[in-house]
Design an enzyme around this catalytic site. Structure first.
Site, PDB file in Angstrom:
ATOM      1  N   HIS A 100       3.616   6.423  10.558  1.00  0.00           N
ATOM      2  CA  HIS A 100       4.860   5.721  10.899  1.00  0.00           C
ATOM      3  C   HIS A 100       5.534   5.326   9.577  1.00  0.00           C
ATOM      4  O   HIS A 100       4.848   5.001   8.603  1.00  0.00           O
ATOM      5  CB  HIS A 100       4.561   4.486  11.744  1.00  0.00           C
ATOM      6  N   GLU A 102       6.961   2.789   8.314  1.00  0.00           N
ATOM      7  CA  GLU A 102       6.590   1.518   7.667  1.00  0.00           C
ATOM      8  C   GLU A 102       5.293   1.671   6.876  1.00  0.00           C
ATOM      9  O   GLU A 102       5.137   1.108   5.789  1.00  0.00           O
ATOM     10  CB  GLU A 102       6.373   0.419   8.714  1.00  0.00           C
ATOM     11  N   ARG A 106       4.679   1.530   2.864  1.00  0.00           N
ATOM     12  CA  ARG A 106       3.738   0.572   2.287  1.00  0.00           C
ATOM     13  C   ARG A 106       2.715   1.268   1.382  1.00  0.00           C
ATOM     14  O   ARG A 106       2.391   0.786   0.302  1.00  0.00           O
ATOM     15  CB  ARG A 106       3.054  -0.184   3.423  1.00  0.00           C
ATOM     16  N   ARG A 107       2.197   2.405   1.808  1.00  0.00           N
ATOM     17  CA  ARG A 107       1.255   3.127   0.956  1.00  0.00           C
ATOM     18  C   ARG A 107       1.954   3.621  -0.311  1.00  0.00           C
ATOM     19  O   ARG A 107       1.364   3.634  -1.388  1.00  0.00           O
ATOM     20  CB  ARG A 107       0.623   4.307   1.712  1.00  0.00           C
ATOM     21  N   CYS A 307       2.739  -1.157  14.189  1.00  0.00           N
ATOM     22  CA  CYS A 307       3.378  -1.623  12.950  1.00  0.00           C
ATOM     23  C   CYS A 307       3.611  -3.135  12.991  1.00  0.00           C
ATOM     24  O   CYS A 307       3.499  -3.806  11.963  1.00  0.00           O
ATOM     25  CB  CYS A 307       4.687  -0.877  12.715  1.00  0.00           C
ATOM     26  N   LYS A 310       0.301  -4.622  11.928  1.00  0.00           N
ATOM     27  CA  LYS A 310       0.012  -4.409  10.504  1.00  0.00           C
ATOM     28  C   LYS A 310       0.911  -5.277   9.628  1.00  0.00           C
ATOM     29  O   LYS A 310       0.465  -5.851   8.645  1.00  0.00           O
ATOM     30  CB  LYS A 310       0.161  -2.930  10.146  1.00  0.00           C
ATOM     31  N   LYS A 443      -6.053   7.666   1.369  1.00  0.00           N
ATOM     32  CA  LYS A 443      -7.031   6.675   0.880  1.00  0.00           C
ATOM     33  C   LYS A 443      -7.728   7.194  -0.372  1.00  0.00           C
ATOM     34  O   LYS A 443      -7.825   6.497  -1.377  1.00  0.00           O
ATOM     35  CB  LYS A 443      -8.109   6.436   1.940  1.00  0.00           C
ATOM     36  N   LYS A 478     -13.765  -2.224  -1.899  1.00  0.00           N
ATOM     37  CA  LYS A 478     -12.971  -3.056  -0.997  1.00  0.00           C
ATOM     38  C   LYS A 478     -13.693  -4.368  -0.683  1.00  0.00           C
ATOM     39  O   LYS A 478     -13.100  -5.444  -0.708  1.00  0.00           O
ATOM     40  CB  LYS A 478     -12.676  -2.306   0.305  1.00  0.00           C
TER      41      LYS A 478
HETATM   42 ZN   LIG Z   1       5.288   1.972  14.170  1.00  0.00          ZN
END
Ligand SMILES: [Zn+2]
Length: 511
Positions: A100, A102, A106-107, A307, A310, A443, A478
């Protein structure tokens, strides 16, 4: 939460929602290639971006120029409408699960942040970061802030928008005679076919397709400014409502006559398993608001949260993710979210993005829920579904979401990355698993950039969290971001976040 009052990142007058939207649309037109963009008159897509705002306060004191300008710059951008199903997920971290717009933006933003950290920590050059107080840690320059732009309301909770009876909405759900149809509507078969339909356009808050009228009418249907009902005379107060019958009745009382809440825009995102789900009652009582939702897949269930969910998580944990937290004194929070012209509710946005994150107990130092400015622009993205629908009028064939996702980051080398089905566009089956079949924002590739950054920093200049212990896998790195993990645990103790779907650990064991 008083400490956050002083950390408001941008004064209200520094930009307008239209300026942000315009800047992003121009960037999309000029800087993004044709490859990965929708096919004219047949496909549509979604657009999201992160815009860096530099306030004049950051200029040197001897600046007497009264016209000291606010600088706005797109630092990352994403397009995309798809999400892969659970069965396509890979343990090697080389596929994009969620494309998506968004999430792509963001990535891409994380990629930009990694580059900026490289400038600061390795090259000792000008960067958005300045040294923090502890060894190896950095903080954002105080004159900078980030605004998130999206051409549409995020899928999931923010997309459950009350619909008023008086609205004319040709590209929105049809207000139907529920009294006559409800029993049929709830039968299993129809439910299934409806879900299938939702999956085709997973992102849109408009889950039902409607035959088109004239272009002008089609556009008017995209202009639902629920939070700005003119003079404010008519304001159905449903902010605290789960849209139950009782509350709806109350809402109707406030909005008498022709402005009754008769339905809601629907989201294709379903509630997470095991939760009390949607009521699925006719009309406005269809959805339950405030819940976590999973993105729809194509037949195959996905593990990707909506989204809205998130972005709510970013409101608490920041946008940088766990890995980058090793280098930062504080998370990178967004100062504002701007949405393009589309069905929109200020209340639903507020509820979904920050309302669900209030009063979280025991957040570690540096974490909080800073004030988030949320606004809508009046400018329509010209490759949005509504715009394409309007342009093509009664053109032949079906209108479909574009299958590709474009990532752009403000970095000097290979700023672009175009993917389809989670892999670089054009990847053949045979190539999957090879280094060239990896998106730069997957990733594994972001992890590789992180390790490269770490490796370029002199040992005695590295942050404690990665210096004193031996870490190896993505998962270990992480988990070693202690404050971030503590904040994440704190968030998961608050409803509805306890039911967040987490990928099994084997998906994070790669090195
Ligand atoms: Zn979405």
């Amino acid at each position: 939460m008083t400490i956050w009052a002083s950390i408001r990142a941008s004064a209200p007058a520094m930009w307008t929602a239209d300026e942000i939207a315009q800047l992003c649309y121009a960037h999309y037109n000029v800087r993004l290639p044709k490859q990965g963009k929708p096919e004219p008159n047949r496909e549509w897509t979604l657009l999201a971006a992160v815009v860096k705002i530099q306030s004049p306060a950051g200029q040197t004191c001897d600046t007497t120029d009264k016209e000291a300008q606010v600088t706005k710059e797109v630092v990352s951008m994403g397009t995309g409408t798809k999400c892969i199903g659970q069965t396509k997920m890979r343990k090697s971290g080389d596929i994009l699960n969620d494309s998506h717009a968004e999430i792509i933006a963001r990535r891409s933003f994380q990629r930009y942040l990694l580059h900026q950290l490289h400038l600061a920590a390795v090259l000792k050059e000008d960067s958005i970061f300045v040294p923090g107080t502890q060894r190896g840690l950095w903080k954002l320059r105080p004159d900078l802030s980030f605004v998130f732009f999206s051409s549409h309301t995020p899928c999931g909770d923010a997309s459950i928008i009350p619909m008023l009876e008086s609205e004319e909405q040709p590209c929105c759900p049809v207000v139907r005679n529920w009294a006559n149809n409800s029993s049929v509507e709830r039968s299993e078969n129809l439910e299934d076919s409806k879900n299938k339909r939702n999956c085709e356009d997973p992102d849109s808050p408009v889950a039902k397709k409607v035959k088109l009228g004239t272009p002008a009418r089609a556009l008017s249907g995209c202009v639902a400014h629920h939070g700005m009902l003119g003079s404010g005379k008519i304001k159905p107060d449903i902010s605290s409502s789960n849209l139950t019958k009782e509350e709806l009745a109350a809402a109707e009382g406030i909005a008498p006559g022709s402005f009754r809440v008769v339905d809601v825009y629907r989201t294709g995102a379903k509630c997470v398993p095991g939760e009390t789900g949607d009521l699925r009652e006719p009309g406005a009582a269809y959805h339950q608001v405030g819940l976590l939702r999973v993105k729809p897949g194509r037949g195959d269930r996905t593990c990707s949260m909506s989204c809205s969910d998130k972005m709510a998580r970013w409101s608490v944990l920041g946008c940088q993710g766990a890995l980058l937290m090793h280098f930062l004194e504080k998370p990178i929070y967004l100062s504002a979210v701007v949405i393009g012209k589309c069905p929109y509710s200020q209340e639903a946005m507020r509820r979904a993005l920050t309302g669900r994150c209030q009063d979280i107990m025991a957040l570690p130092r540096g974490f909080g829920v800073p004030e988030l400015r949320i606004e809508q622009s009046s400018l329509l993205f010209e490759q949005s579904r509504c715009a394409v629908q309007a342009q093509r009028a009664d053109g032949p064939g079906r209108l479909v979401p574009c299958g590709a996702a474009i990532s752009w980051s403000a970095v000097p080398e290979h700023p672009l990355d175009v993917t389809a089905n989670g892999f670089p566009q054009g990847t053949t089956k045979k190539e999957i698993g090879s280094p060239r079949a990896r998106s730069r924002i997957s990733k594994v590739e972001l992890f590789r950039s992180f390790q490269k950054l770490l490796g370029s920093i002199a040992e005695d200049e590295r942050p404690d969290s990665v210096r004193v212990q031996k870490l190896d896998s993505y998962q270990e790195y992480k988990e070693a971001a202690a404050a971030y993990q503590e904040a994440w645990s704190a968030l998961r103790r608050k409803q509805p976040f306890a039911s967040w779907i987490r990928n099994p650990p084997e998906y994070h064991q790669f090195k």
